[in-house]
Design a protein around this motif. Structure first.
Motif, PDB file in Angstrom:
ATOM      1  N   ILE A 268      -8.551 -16.722 -37.799  1.00 19.64           N
ATOM      2  CA  ILE A 268      -9.133 -16.399 -36.491  1.00 19.64           C
ATOM      3  C   ILE A 268      -8.043 -16.090 -35.477  1.00 19.64           C
ATOM      4  CG2 ILE A 268     -10.422 -17.334 -34.533  1.00 19.64           C
ATOM      5  CD1 ILE A 268     -12.189 -16.476 -36.853  1.00 19.64           C
ATOM      6  N   MET A 269      -6.969 -16.873 -35.491  1.00 19.22           N
ATOM      7  CA  MET A 269      -5.871 -16.635 -34.548  1.00 19.22           C
ATOM      8  C   MET A 269      -5.187 -15.306 -34.829  1.00 19.22           C
ATOM      9  SD  MET A 269      -4.138 -20.334 -33.815  1.00 19.22           S
ATOM     10  CE  MET A 269      -3.367 -19.681 -32.351  1.00 19.22           C
ATOM     11  N   PHE A 270      -5.120 -14.919 -36.104  1.00 20.81           N
ATOM     12  CA  PHE A 270      -4.532 -13.630 -36.474  1.00 20.81           C
ATOM     13  C   PHE A 270      -5.422 -12.478 -35.977  1.00 20.81           C
ATOM     14  CE2 PHE A 270      -3.876 -10.103 -39.477  1.00 20.81           C
ATOM     15  CZ  PHE A 270      -2.496  -9.942 -39.361  1.00 20.81           C
ATOM     16  N   LEU A 271      -6.742 -12.660 -36.068  1.00 19.44           N
ATOM     17  CA  LEU A 271      -7.677 -11.614 -35.660  1.00 19.44           C
ATOM     18  C   LEU A 271      -7.886 -11.544 -34.143  1.00 19.44           C
ATOM     19  CD1 LEU A 271     -10.610 -11.796 -38.252  1.00 19.44           C
ATOM     20  CD2 LEU A 271      -8.700 -10.182 -38.188  1.00 19.44           C
ATOM     21  N   GLN A 272      -7.658 -12.665 -33.455  1.00 21.16           N
ATOM     22  CA  GLN A 272      -7.986 -12.764 -32.022  1.00 21.16           C
ATOM     23  C   GLN A 272      -7.530 -11.560 -31.191  1.00 21.16           C
ATOM     24  OE1 GLN A 272      -9.161 -16.010 -30.525  1.00 21.16           O
ATOM     25  NE2 GLN A 272      -9.358 -15.080 -28.527  1.00 21.16           N
ATOM     26  N   PRO A 273      -6.248 -11.173 -31.246  1.00 23.23           N
ATOM     27  CA  PRO A 273      -5.797 -10.093 -30.354  1.00 23.23           C
ATOM     28  C   PRO A 273      -6.371  -8.724 -30.691  1.00 23.23           C
ATOM     29  CG  PRO A 273      -3.943 -11.352 -31.257  1.00 23.23           C
ATOM     30  CD  PRO A 273      -5.142 -11.692 -32.063  1.00 23.23           C
ATOM     31  N   VAL A 274      -6.708  -8.468 -31.959  1.00 19.51           N
ATOM     32  CA  VAL A 274      -7.098  -7.118 -32.364  1.00 19.51           C
ATOM     33  C   VAL A 274      -8.594  -6.954 -32.607  1.00 19.51           C
ATOM     34  CG1 VAL A 274      -4.841  -6.546 -33.337  1.00 19.51           C
ATOM     35  CG2 VAL A 274      -6.538  -7.674 -34.770  1.00 19.51           C
ATOM     36  N   VAL A 275      -9.318  -8.055 -32.739  1.00 22.71           N
ATOM     37  CA  VAL A 275     -10.760  -7.976 -33.009  1.00 22.71           C
ATOM     38  C   VAL A 275     -11.591  -8.640 -31.908  1.00 22.71           C
ATOM     39  CG1 VAL A 275     -12.608  -8.623 -34.603  1.00 22.71           C
ATOM     40  CG2 VAL A 275     -10.391  -7.881 -35.508  1.00 22.71           C
ATOM     41  N   ILE A 276     -11.263  -9.871 -31.567  1.00 21.64           N
ATOM     42  CA  ILE A 276     -12.102 -10.636 -30.638  1.00 21.64           C
ATOM     43  C   ILE A 276     -11.826 -10.264 -29.177  1.00 21.64           C
ATOM     44  CG2 ILE A 276     -12.717 -12.956 -29.835  1.00 21.64           C
ATOM     45  CD1 ILE A 276     -12.030 -13.966 -32.660  1.00 21.64           C
ATOM     46  N   ASP A 277     -10.562 -10.314 -28.743  1.00 28.70           N
ATOM     47  CA  ASP A 277     -10.236 -10.033 -27.339  1.00 28.70           C
ATOM     48  C   ASP A 277     -10.699  -8.650 -26.876  1.00 28.70           C
ATOM     49  OD1 ASP A 277      -9.171 -12.528 -27.097  1.00 28.70           O
ATOM     50  OD2 ASP A 277      -7.077 -11.905 -27.272  1.00 28.70           O
ATOM     51  N   PRO A 278     -10.555  -7.584 -27.713  1.00 29.33           N
ATOM     52  CA  PRO A 278     -11.015  -6.259 -27.271  1.00 29.33           C
ATOM     53  C   PRO A 278     -12.529  -6.145 -27.064  1.00 29.33           C
ATOM     54  CG  PRO A 278      -9.391  -6.034 -29.016  1.00 29.33           C
ATOM     55  CD  PRO A 278      -9.755  -7.486 -28.953  1.00 29.33           C
ATOM     56  N   LEU A 279     -13.302  -7.150 -27.524  1.00 25.72           N
ATOM     57  CA  LEU A 279     -14.738  -7.146 -27.242  1.00 25.72           C
ATOM     58  C   LEU A 279     -15.004  -7.331 -25.751  1.00 25.72           C
ATOM     59  CD1 LEU A 279     -16.054  -9.407 -30.169  1.00 25.72           C
ATOM     60  CD2 LEU A 279     -16.235  -6.916 -29.987  1.00 25.72           C
TER      61      LEU A 279
END
Length: 425
Positions: A191-202
């Motif tokens: 989740i921390m790896f995905l956070q900047p590129v998947v979750i935050d851009p939402l």
């Protein structure tokens, strides 16, 4: 028995709310110690009378909302249990599908929906408060969009947790907590790896720093610390807030430093470079990885305590709470309530560690830039933009502050100035 538990829970919440209202509005003293009056840490030296009044008002109300919201969550889960709503969710799920996975999803969506509705008033009050004090610039539709994104992300996370945890409970009644923790390690890192590129851009748009002159200065600063400056991004926050911020996010190849555009718009290049040096310190001293290790250690202890408490509570009050067994999905609100309580109870420890790391980062920025004026004016501007108290009450600092207070941060720079001058003489 269920009525007594509910009544005692509501009385406890009322007394708790009364205590914090009295503490924040009547007992706590946020005035500066005598020795700091007139220094650059004194808000009277950089805020006008209206800003001083607004910062005190806003901070008190915002802090009260914080202390009310988390225990309200506990009360909500308790009511879900004693009223039999958790029972009803399971019944509705069973009537809707014969597939176990679908039943779990239906149970979770009902619990998520009721939680969203119950906490919505406090969320809206917080949004309205920030709008009325000109902290938030976000429109209601935009705010609702973020709330709905939160809802679906929360639902997705909750669905994964309830599916895995209750499967483990059925497989191993005694050691499920250990296996759950073992699986949480790769999940957390993923989740921390995905956070900047998947979750935050939402929520917002991220892009590489546009100001190429400033970028060149940051590249020069970063080269001194052997940090990949291509990981510096800006985000469009001006349409949502007047506050200023910068932070480190992600791990591995997705790690990056993020600057809000409000920070870029309101601070000078020297002030931004001071902030950049501060954020670079987190890279240099591996604070992110230390934080992950600390979180995983606390989660191991937390899951063990949760398992023991759930077993004890279900054995003693299972009938009143309408929970036939720990591994029955109807105990999930109890699982969430205990975890939330433990997180709140452990927050002084995690905040203490975070304040230490942030203090280290401040020292790093001072030593790296040698620009004490930029550091002081940056912290003053952060206080003004967020209407934050320079010297907050002790309980607020303990439970809310992951950074040193502005009094501590500005005073540290002033002490550095005095030390440097004495060494030159």
């Amino acid at each position: 028995m269920a009525r007594k538990i509910g009544l005692y829970g509501m009385i406890a919440y009322f007394l708790y709310a009364l205590f914090f209202y009295w503490y924040l509005f009547y007992f706590s003293n946020t005035s500066l110690p005598f020795e700091y009056e007139g220094t650059q840490a004194d808000p009277a030296t950089f805020l006008n009378a209206r800003e001083l009044m607004l910062s005190e008002e806003y901070s008190k109300i915002r802090n009260l909302l914080f202390f009310l919201s988390t225990p309200f969550e506990w009360l909500f889960y308790l009511i879900i249990l004693i009223t039999g709503l958790s029972n009803a969710f399971k019944k509705w799920a069973g009537q809707s599908s014969k597939y176990k996975m679908v039943q779990t999803a239906i149970y979770t969506i009902w619990l998520s929906f009721f939680a969203f509705v119950a906490t919505f008033p406090l969320s809206y009050i917080s949004y309205s408060l920030s709008k009325s004090y000109n902290i938030s610039t976000q429109s209601f539709p935009s705010w609702m969009k973020d709330e709905l994104i939160d809802f679906w992300l929360s639902f997705g996370t909750m669905f994964i947790i309830v599916t895995v945890v209750y499967w483990l409970m059925k497989k191993s009644k005694k050691r499920w907590w250990l296996y759950a923790w073992g699986l949480s390690v790769p999940f957390t890192l993923f989740i921390m790896f995905l956070q900047p590129v998947v979750i935050d851009p939402l929520y917002n748009d991220f892009y590489p720093l546009k100001d190429k002159q400033l970028e060149a200065k940051i590249l020069e600063l970063a080269s001194k610390a052997n940090i990949p400056a291509e990981h510096v991004f800006e985000v469009n926050m001006a349409e949502k807030t007047n506050s200023l911020n910068a932070y480190v996010t992600g791990i591995g190849s997705n790690s990056r430093i993020v600057l809000w555009d409000t920070t870029l718009n309101r601070l000078s290049d020297d002030q931004i470079l001071f902030i950049m040096a501060h954020e670079m310190a987190h890279y240099v001293e591996k604070h992110l990885y230390i934080g992950i290790a600390g979180y995983l250690l606390l989660s191991l202890v937390g899951l063990y305590i949760t398992a023991r408490l759930m077993e004890w509570i279900v054995n003693k009050w299972g009938e009143a709470l309408k929970i036939p067994a720990v591994n029955d999905i109807r105990s999930f609100p109890l699982f969430l309530m205990i975890l939330s309580m433990l997180m709140f109870a452990s927050s002084p420890i995690s905040n203490f560690v975070s304040r230490y790391q942030e203090s280290r980062a401040d020292h790093y920025a001072i030593e790296m830039t040698k620009n004490t004026e930029a550091g002081i004016t940056t912290f003053q501007e952060l206080s003004r933009a967020g209407l934050s108290q320079v010297n907050p009450p002790l309980l607020v600092k303990i439970f809310r502050y992951g950074h040193p207070t502005m009094l501590e941060r500005i005073s540290t720079i002033e002490e550095y100035e005095l030390k440097t001058r004495s060494q030159k003489q």
